[in-house]
Design an enzyme around this catalytic site. Structure first.
Site, PDB file in Angstrom:
ATOM      1  N   HIS A 178      45.914   9.639  -3.659  1.00 10.42           N
ATOM      2  CA  HIS A 178      44.843  10.529  -3.144  1.00 10.42           C
ATOM      3  C   HIS A 178      43.615   9.967  -3.371  1.00 10.42           C
ATOM      4  O   HIS A 178      42.416  10.323  -2.571  1.00 10.42           O
ATOM      5  CB  HIS A 178      45.039  11.801  -3.898  1.00 10.42           C
ATOM      6  CG  HIS A 178      44.399  12.022  -5.039  1.00 10.42           C
ATOM      7  ND1 HIS A 178      45.276  11.808  -6.268  1.00 10.42           N
ATOM      8  CD2 HIS A 178      43.069  12.413  -5.749  1.00 10.42           C
ATOM      9  CE1 HIS A 178      44.514  12.025  -7.426  1.00 10.42           C
ATOM     10  NE2 HIS A 178      43.139  12.133  -6.970  1.00 10.42           N
ATOM     11  N   ASP A 195      41.791  25.074 -15.727  1.00 11.52           N
ATOM     12  CA  ASP A 195      43.371  25.360 -15.699  1.00 11.52           C
ATOM     13  C   ASP A 195      43.756  26.531 -16.750  1.00 11.52           C
ATOM     14  O   ASP A 195      44.226  27.232 -16.496  1.00 11.52           O
ATOM     15  CB  ASP A 195      44.041  24.173 -15.498  1.00 11.52           C
ATOM     16  CG  ASP A 195      43.849  23.326 -14.594  1.00 11.52           C
ATOM     17  OD1 ASP A 195      43.187  24.013 -13.552  1.00 11.52           O
ATOM     18  OD2 ASP A 195      44.419  22.087 -14.310  1.00 11.52           O
ATOM     19  N   ARG A 243      30.691  20.052 -26.860  1.00 13.46           N
ATOM     20  CA  ARG A 243      30.469  19.245 -28.323  1.00 13.46           C
ATOM     21  C   ARG A 243      30.554  17.825 -27.996  1.00 13.46           C
ATOM     22  O   ARG A 243      29.730  16.937 -28.352  1.00 13.46           O
ATOM     23  CB  ARG A 243      31.541  19.471 -29.559  1.00 13.46           C
ATOM     24  CG  ARG A 243      31.095  20.871 -30.076  1.00 13.46           C
ATOM     25  CD  ARG A 243      32.127  20.959 -31.399  1.00 13.46           C
ATOM     26  NE  ARG A 243      32.108  20.012 -32.190  1.00 13.46           N
ATOM     27  CZ  ARG A 243      31.130  19.892 -33.127  1.00 13.46           C
ATOM     28  NH1 ARG A 243      30.471  21.184 -33.435  1.00 13.46           N
ATOM     29  NH2 ARG A 243      31.321  19.029 -34.272  1.00 13.46           N
ATOM     30  N   ARG A 253      46.045  18.620 -23.078  1.00 14.95           N
ATOM     31  CA  ARG A 253      46.636  17.949 -21.804  1.00 14.95           C
ATOM     32  C   ARG A 253      48.196  17.964 -22.089  1.00 14.95           C
ATOM     33  O   ARG A 253      48.989  18.303 -21.069  1.00 14.95           O
ATOM     34  CB  ARG A 253      46.226  16.303 -21.885  1.00 14.95           C
ATOM     35  CG  ARG A 253      46.850  15.481 -20.557  1.00 14.95           C
ATOM     36  CD  ARG A 253      46.555  14.131 -20.813  1.00 14.95           C
ATOM     37  NE  ARG A 253      46.838  13.328 -19.500  1.00 14.95           N
ATOM     38  CZ  ARG A 253      47.926  13.050 -19.309  1.00 14.95           C
ATOM     39  NH1 ARG A 253      48.967  12.918 -20.099  1.00 14.95           N
ATOM     40  NH2 ARG A 253      48.170  12.289 -18.141  1.00 14.95           N
ATOM     41  N   LYS A 295      59.459  24.302 -15.528  1.00 13.75           N
ATOM     42  CA  LYS A 295      60.592  24.314 -14.555  1.00 13.75           C
ATOM     43  C   LYS A 295      60.585  24.823 -13.233  1.00 13.75           C
ATOM     44  O   LYS A 295      61.138  24.395 -12.343  1.00 13.75           O
ATOM     45  CB  LYS A 295      61.842  24.702 -15.425  1.00 13.75           C
ATOM     46  CG  LYS A 295      61.865  26.039 -15.916  1.00 13.75           C
ATOM     47  CD  LYS A 295      63.092  26.259 -16.914  1.00 13.75           C
ATOM     48  CE  LYS A 295      63.245  27.716 -17.385  1.00 13.75           C
ATOM     49  NZ  LYS A 295      62.946  28.652 -16.556  1.00 13.75           N
ATOM     50  N   ARG A 321      61.656  34.737  -3.740  1.00 16.11           N
ATOM     51  CA  ARG A 321      62.166  34.469  -4.970  1.00 16.11           C
ATOM     52  C   ARG A 321      63.739  33.843  -5.239  1.00 16.11           C
ATOM     53  O   ARG A 321      64.343  33.833  -6.340  1.00 16.11           O
ATOM     54  CB  ARG A 321      62.007  35.228  -6.185  1.00 16.11           C
ATOM     55  CG  ARG A 321      61.714  35.103  -7.596  1.00 16.11           C
ATOM     56  CD  ARG A 321      60.566  34.089  -7.834  1.00 16.11           C
ATOM     57  NE  ARG A 321      60.637  33.970  -9.058  1.00 16.11           N
ATOM     58  CZ  ARG A 321      59.378  33.186  -9.743  1.00 16.11           C
ATOM     59  NH1 ARG A 321      58.456  32.720  -8.925  1.00 16.11           N
ATOM     60  NH2 ARG A 321      59.191  32.807 -10.929  1.00 16.11           N
TER      61      ARG A 321
END
Length: 500
Positions: free
Chosen positions: A141, A222, A236, A269, A280, A363
């Site tokens: 990308h 996020d 900081r 992260r 999953k 679902r």
């Protein structure tokens, strides 16, 4: 170039636009940045989910690349201005950070994600490798971001020229593109400013130690939308960041007391990948969306430059067509009108694609057989599929085949493969803020990781009619598989809509 605090209040309110951002509060952006934001190429990012298929697992993950890009542009300017301010305390000779440099860095931050396709990383990491395997390694990308950036300037030049500082963009177009991708081999030969101001290349995309404002924004944003705690404080880091000379070049360094804060950055992260990005169910949803996109690829058409027609996959070669490619392709497939005159293959493939997307909405997802971690990369996934499908007394009628299973092998690390990113960070002491040094991990804590890379193996079954006992039996066949570390707990079953 006029700065916000250099102008009278009335002028500032007209020239600079204020954005109320849920992460950074009220932020002011230069009018040239606002002009870029108001282009169709940038507005396209409103319709591309930041976290792709994770929205179908975490209902709060509804944010888009649009607001993230604005946040990165803001933080890029904030860090550059903080470094500029501290330069006054450095002895001569020293580098100069000009107002033009700051604006270039802000533009790079703003435009770094212009090239994302539908559902963000799903497009370039899953869809493109399936339909264009020869481009799987070459096309990312970031490459599309550079192409879209050039396209944005050409298509909107008459509007961009109305801004007083337009020349900063027109005179530094190549420099801004290099800031978007970070340090690259051969870059020093192309840019005469590179050696003196090499630190500018580490603000948006830091290839030296992975500490950059892109991560500052998406970690905070996020975590906010996912409901996950963010222990890293980017404000900081920016406050204590300064330039020190390292091996003849100035590098962004931070105060030695911030080493714990930086370990929190990489812990965050890792936590985001484990709990959300590589969840999953997230990966099951994205696998299903990818399959639907592959089936529909040749049947969705997008008009490009000169009236030429492109498919989803070939649109990456034409930015006019690519501008029209957003998450809306999901609905295009779902609501595509088929007629009796359509080719039978088209009817079959679009019907199959629609069925997959309807299964996601209702679902009815592929089943997670299990997941585990390995200290070594697993190459032979085909052999694992065959092992899973071996007949060991399965009840008649199940007939599990290797292709009924999907084995995903996902690299998990701190950003620099098996290396500790903190080993590539330089620190300074309050007593001598011009001298940079490393902090060995042993001087920080005995509780920090000893290994910085592993592989997550996730196994799914596409057959939703197969009973759980049969899938558990298939999973047990991998117990003695070479190289696998099987001491990870078996994941809990998906308990319902938006289960995490």
């Amino acid at each position: 170039m006029a700065r916000p605090h250099d102008t009278e209040t009335e002028t500032m309110e007209v020239a600079y636009k204020v954005f109320n951002d849920p992460i950074h509060g009220h932020i002011e952006l230069h009018p040239l940045l606002v002009k870029i934001i108001d282009t169709p190429q940038f507005q396209r990012l409103r319709n591309i989910k930041q976290l792709g298929g994770a929205y179908y697992v975490f209902p709060g993950a509804s944010h888009n690349r649009f607001e993230h890009s604005i946040g990165v542009g803001y933080l890029a300017g904030k860090l550059a201005k903080s470094l500029q301010k501290k330069l006054l305390r450095l002895p001569k000779p020293k580098p100069e950070i000009t107002e033009s440099d700051i604006l270039c860095v802000q533009i790079a931050g703003l435009c770094h994600d212009l090239g994302h396709g539908p559902f963000s990383h799903l497009f370039d990491a899953m869809f493109i490798p399936k339909v264009l395997p020869d481009l799987a390694v070459k096309w990312k990308h970031e490459q599309a971001s550079l192409m879209m950036f050039d396209h944005l300037i050409v298509e909107n030049k008459s509007e961009l020229e109305k801004v007083e500082d337009w020349q900063v963009l027109s005179n530094n177009q190549d420099f801004i593109k290099e800031l978007i991708v970070g340090r690259q081999d051969g870059q020093q030969k192309r840019m005469n400013r590179y050696k003196e101001k090499s630190f500018l290349y580490d603000i948006v995309a830091n290839k030296t130690n992975e500490i950059d404002v892109d991560k500052f924004d998406y970690f905070a944003r996020d975590c906010h939308h996912l409901g996950i705690k963010n222990n890293f404080d980017h404000n900081r880091f920016i406050k204590f960041a300064r330039l020190c000379k390292v091996d003849g070049e100035y590098q962004i360094c931070t105060k030695e007391q911030e080493v714990g804060n930086l370990y929190d950055l990489f812990h965050t992260r890792n936590s985001l990948h484990r709990r959300a990005y590589q969840h999953k169910v997230t990966n099951i949803v994205e696998t299903m969306i990818t399959e639907a996109f592959v089936l529909a690829d040749k049947h969705l058409k997008f008009e490009g430059a000169g009236g030429n027609i492109f498919t989803m996959s070939t649109a990456i070669d034409d930015m006019v067509a690519y501008t029209k490619l957003t998450d809306n392709v999901f609905e295009q497939i779902l609501f595509y009108t088929l007629t009796v005159l359509d080719d039978p293959r088209k009817v079959r493939e679009l019907t199959e694609a629609r069925k997959i997307l309807m299964d996601i909405l209702s679902r009815d997802l592929y089943k997670c057989v299990g997941q585990l971690y390995s200290e070594e990369e697993i190459q032979d996934t085909k052999a694992m599929q065959h092992k899973l499908a071996v007949d060991q007394g399965n009840p008649p009628g199940n007939n599990l085949k290797p292709d009924d299973f999907i084995v995903n092998v996902i690299k998990m690390n701190y950003g620099l493969k098996d290396k500790n990113p903190i080993d590539h960070v330089r620190f300074y002491r309050k007593s001598d803020p011009t001298k940079a040094f490393k902090i060995p991990s042993g001087q920080v804590s005995t509780l920090i990781p000893g290994h910085f890379q592993e592989w997550l193996i996730q196994v799914y079954c596409k057959r939703t009619d197969v009973e759980g006992e049969i899938l558990r039996a298939a999973w047990d066949r991998l117990e003695n598989w070479p190289q696998l570390r099987m001491n990870q707990p078996e994941p809990e079953a998906d308990k319902g809509p938006n289960s995490t």
